[in-house]
Design a protein around this motif. Structure first.
Motif, mmCIF file in Angstrom:
data_model
loop_
_atom_site.group_PDB
_atom_site.id
_atom_site.type_symbol
_atom_site.label_atom_id
_atom_site.label_comp_id
_atom_site.label_asym_id
_atom_site.label_seq_id
_atom_site.Cartn_x
_atom_site.Cartn_y
_atom_site.Cartn_z
ATOM 1 N N LYS A 137 12.422 -82.611 7.153
ATOM 2 C CA LYS A 137 11.654 -83.762 6.659
ATOM 3 C C LYS A 137 10.397 -84.026 7.464
ATOM 4 C CE LYS A 137 15.397 -86.316 4.491
ATOM 5 N NZ LYS A 137 16.477 -87.276 4.716
ATOM 6 N N PHE A 138 10.444 -83.758 8.766
ATOM 7 C CA PHE A 138 9.332 -84.173 9.628
ATOM 8 C C PHE A 138 8.726 -83.024 10.439
ATOM 9 C CE2 PHE A 138 12.295 -87.758 9.151
ATOM 10 C CZ PHE A 138 11.462 -88.648 8.501
ATOM 11 N N GLY A 139 9.297 -81.821 10.302
ATOM 12 C CA GLY A 139 8.803 -80.688 11.078
ATOM 13 C C GLY A 139 8.933 -80.906 12.575
ATOM 14 N N TYR A 140 9.969 -81.672 12.964
ATOM 15 C CA TYR A 140 10.092 -82.050 14.371
ATOM 16 C C TYR A 140 11.393 -81.521 14.977
ATOM 17 C CZ TYR A 140 10.248 -84.829 18.613
ATOM 18 O OH TYR A 140 10.314 -85.206 19.927
ATOM 19 N N LYS A 141 11.282 -81.073 16.247
ATOM 20 C CA LYS A 141 12.474 -80.662 17.010
ATOM 21 C C LYS A 141 12.536 -81.462 18.303
ATOM 22 C CE LYS A 141 12.815 -75.741 15.784
ATOM 23 N NZ LYS A 141 12.701 -74.376 16.320
ATOM 24 N N PHE A 142 13.668 -82.107 18.556
ATOM 25 C CA PHE A 142 13.886 -82.704 19.875
ATOM 26 C C PHE A 142 14.097 -81.578 20.885
ATOM 27 C CE2 PHE A 142 15.357 -86.089 17.014
ATOM 28 C CZ PHE A 142 14.686 -87.177 17.544
ATOM 29 N N ALA A 143 13.604 -81.791 22.112
ATOM 30 C CA ALA A 143 13.852 -80.804 23.166
ATOM 31 C C ALA A 143 15.352 -80.711 23.436
ATOM 32 C CB ALA A 143 13.092 -81.197 24.427
ATOM 33 N N GLN A 144 16.012 -81.847 23.294
ATOM 34 C CA GLN A 144 17.469 -81.884 23.441
ATOM 35 C C GLN A 144 18.002 -82.995 22.553
ATOM 36 O OE1 GLN A 144 19.381 -81.232 27.386
ATOM 37 N NE2 GLN A 144 20.041 -83.333 27.161
ATOM 38 N N LEU A 145 19.127 -82.726 21.894
ATOM 39 C CA LEU A 145 19.726 -83.756 21.050
ATOM 40 C C LEU A 145 21.197 -83.932 21.420
ATOM 41 C CD1 LEU A 145 19.066 -85.670 18.600
ATOM 42 C CD2 LEU A 145 20.254 -83.977 17.194
ATOM 43 N N GLU A 146 21.546 -85.169 21.698
ATOM 44 C CA GLU A 146 22.924 -85.500 22.075
ATOM 45 C C GLU A 146 23.536 -86.363 20.979
ATOM 46 O OE1 GLU A 146 23.409 -86.996 26.128
ATOM 47 O OE2 GLU A 146 24.796 -88.512 25.357
ATOM 48 N N VAL A 147 24.702 -85.982 20.509
ATOM 49 C CA VAL A 147 25.395 -86.769 19.491
ATOM 50 C C VAL A 147 26.781 -87.149 20.019
ATOM 51 C CG1 VAL A 147 26.405 -86.747 17.172
ATOM 52 C CG2 VAL A 147 24.149 -85.759 17.550
ATOM 53 N N GLU A 148 27.058 -88.432 19.984
ATOM 54 C CA GLU A 148 28.346 -88.948 20.436
ATOM 55 C C GLU A 148 29.111 -89.486 19.235
ATOM 56 O OE1 GLU A 148 28.064 -91.658 23.724
ATOM 57 O OE2 GLU A 148 30.130 -92.383 23.457
ATOM 58 N N GLY A 154 36.142 -96.925 22.783
ATOM 59 C CA GLY A 154 36.398 -96.438 24.138
ATOM 60 C C GLY A 154 36.846 -95.001 24.225
ATOM 61 N N GLN A 155 36.689 -94.242 23.142
ATOM 62 C CA GLN A 155 37.164 -92.850 23.118
ATOM 63 C C GLN A 155 36.226 -92.028 22.248
ATOM 64 O OE1 GLN A 155 41.402 -92.718 22.451
ATOM 65 N NE2 GLN A 155 41.192 -90.928 21.134
ATOM 66 N N SER A 156 35.388 -91.202 22.891
ATOM 67 C CA SER A 156 34.406 -90.465 22.100
ATOM 68 C C SER A 156 34.186 -89.056 22.629
ATOM 69 C CB SER A 156 33.080 -91.242 22.071
ATOM 70 O OG SER A 156 32.578 -91.395 23.374
ATOM 71 N N ALA A 157 33.613 -88.227 21.767
ATOM 72 C CA ALA A 157 33.256 -86.858 22.128
ATOM 73 C C ALA A 157 31.752 -86.700 21.995
ATOM 74 C CB ALA A 157 33.958 -85.871 21.204
ATOM 75 N N ILE A 158 31.172 -85.861 22.873
ATOM 76 C CA ILE A 158 29.718 -85.684 22.903
ATOM 77 C C ILE A 158 29.387 -84.206 22.777
ATOM 78 C CG2 ILE A 158 27.655 -85.917 24.361
ATOM 79 C CD1 ILE A 158 29.047 -88.325 25.688
ATOM 80 N N TYR A 159 28.392 -83.922 21.951
ATOM 81 C CA TYR A 159 27.860 -82.552 21.902
ATOM 82 C C TYR A 159 26.352 -82.602 22.144
ATOM 83 C CZ TYR A 159 26.474 -77.934 20.345
ATOM 84 O OH TYR A 159 25.927 -76.678 20.291
ATOM 85 N N ILE A 160 25.905 -81.771 23.068
ATOM 86 C CA ILE A 160 24.482 -81.721 23.418
ATOM 87 C C ILE A 160 23.924 -80.359 23.025
ATOM 88 C CG2 ILE A 160 22.812 -81.800 25.319
ATOM 89 C CD1 ILE A 160 24.874 -83.511 26.857
ATOM 90 N N HIS A 161 22.860 -80.379 22.231
ATOM 91 C CA HIS A 161 22.164 -79.145 21.885
ATOM 92 C C HIS A 161 20.813 -79.133 22.586
ATOM 93 C CE1 HIS A 161 20.814 -75.721 19.432
ATOM 94 N NE2 HIS A 161 19.629 -76.303 19.547
ATOM 95 N N LYS A 162 20.591 -78.078 23.350
ATOM 96 C CA LYS A 162 19.310 -77.939 24.032
ATOM 97 C C LYS A 162 18.485 -76.881 23.311
ATOM 98 C CE LYS A 162 19.351 -78.485 28.515
ATOM 99 N NZ LYS A 162 19.415 -78.327 29.991
ATOM 100 N N GLU A 163 17.272 -77.239 22.949
ATOM 101 C CA GLU A 163 16.378 -76.307 22.249
ATOM 102 C C GLU A 163 15.903 -75.255 23.260
ATOM 103 O OE1 GLU A 163 15.675 -75.291 18.879
ATOM 104 O OE2 GLU A 163 16.326 -77.378 18.875
ATOM 105 N N GLU A 164 15.936 -73.998 22.862
ATOM 106 C CA GLU A 164 15.385 -72.947 23.738
ATOM 107 C C GLU A 164 13.879 -73.128 23.813
ATOM 108 O OE1 GLU A 164 17.155 -70.852 25.519
ATOM 109 O OE2 GLU A 164 19.001 -71.669 24.645
ATOM 110 N N PRO A 165 13.282 -73.004 25.016
ATOM 111 C CA PRO A 165 11.823 -73.119 25.101
ATOM 112 C C PRO A 165 11.169 -72.011 24.277
ATOM 113 C CG PRO A 165 12.835 -72.877 27.299
ATOM 114 C CD PRO A 165 13.920 -72.718 26.300
ATOM 115 N N ALA A 166 10.140 -72.380 23.526
ATOM 116 C CA ALA A 166 9.477 -71.408 22.638
ATOM 117 C C ALA A 166 8.703 -70.375 23.454
ATOM 118 C CB ALA A 166 8.531 -72.133 21.689
#
Ligand code: ZN
Length: 166
Positions: A137-148, A154-166
């Motif tokens: 939609k926006f042609g945008y990439k976060f350098a890193q995206l964390e989703v919880e 009080g009980q959650s899981a987190i996944y972090i995706h780090k964009e490879e440097p271009a």
């Protein structure tokens, strides 16, 4: 390079109420049950653009739309090798390793491309969808995206995706 800038969004409406069951290594499974999941998203950038990491007005509907797509569904992990999933005319029929069988109307099921419906795997799925939709939609990439994904308070899981440097 350090990740200096972040935005975090965790609106009240980033939620979905779903039913699921985990399939365990030994083939046993949890009884069918539900959660009111809550989602928090943190996006990082190496530098600001127009004084922002990314516009809140743009990221919020992306997250909301993905949360809404899971709401009021039975989540089935279609990559789980222990589940047999048959598509019938109006229903999906699901046979579990313990030989229990579900037949559910198609509109009540969401087949997810994950191995199990743990909060960890749901976080990976949401992370991927948010990145896909933000790019589309926006042609945008976060350098890193964390989703919880909070399964119960009080009980959650987190996944972090780090964009490879271009
Ligand atoms: Zn559960």
């Amino acid at each position: 390079m350090s990740l200096s800038y972040s935005i975090k969004v965790y609106k009240q409406y980033f939620n979905f109420a779903c039913s699921h069951f985990m399939i365990f290594e030994d083939g046993s499974r949890e009884p069918l049950h539900g959660h009111n999941y809550r989602v928090k998203v943190k996006g990082d950038a190496l530098e600001l653009s127009s004084d922002m990491v990314f516009d809140f007005l743009d990221i919020k509907p992306v997250v909301r739309e993905i949360c809404d797509s899971l709401d009021h569904k039975l989540l089935i992990p279609k990559l789980n090798s222990k589940l047999k999933i048959f598509e019938e005319e109006k229903n999906f029929r699901i046979i579990c390793p313990d030989e229990s069988e579900f037949s559910i109307p198609k509109q009540d099921i969401l087949l997810l491309p994950i191995e199990n419906t743990s909060s960890e795997r749901i976080a990976i799925y949401l992370n991927q969808k948010i990145r896909e939709n933000t790019l589309q939609k926006f042609g945008y990439k976060f350098a890193q995206l964390e989703v919880e994904v909070e399964e119960t308070p009080g009980q959650s899981a987190i996944y972090i995706h780090k964009e490879e440097p271009a």
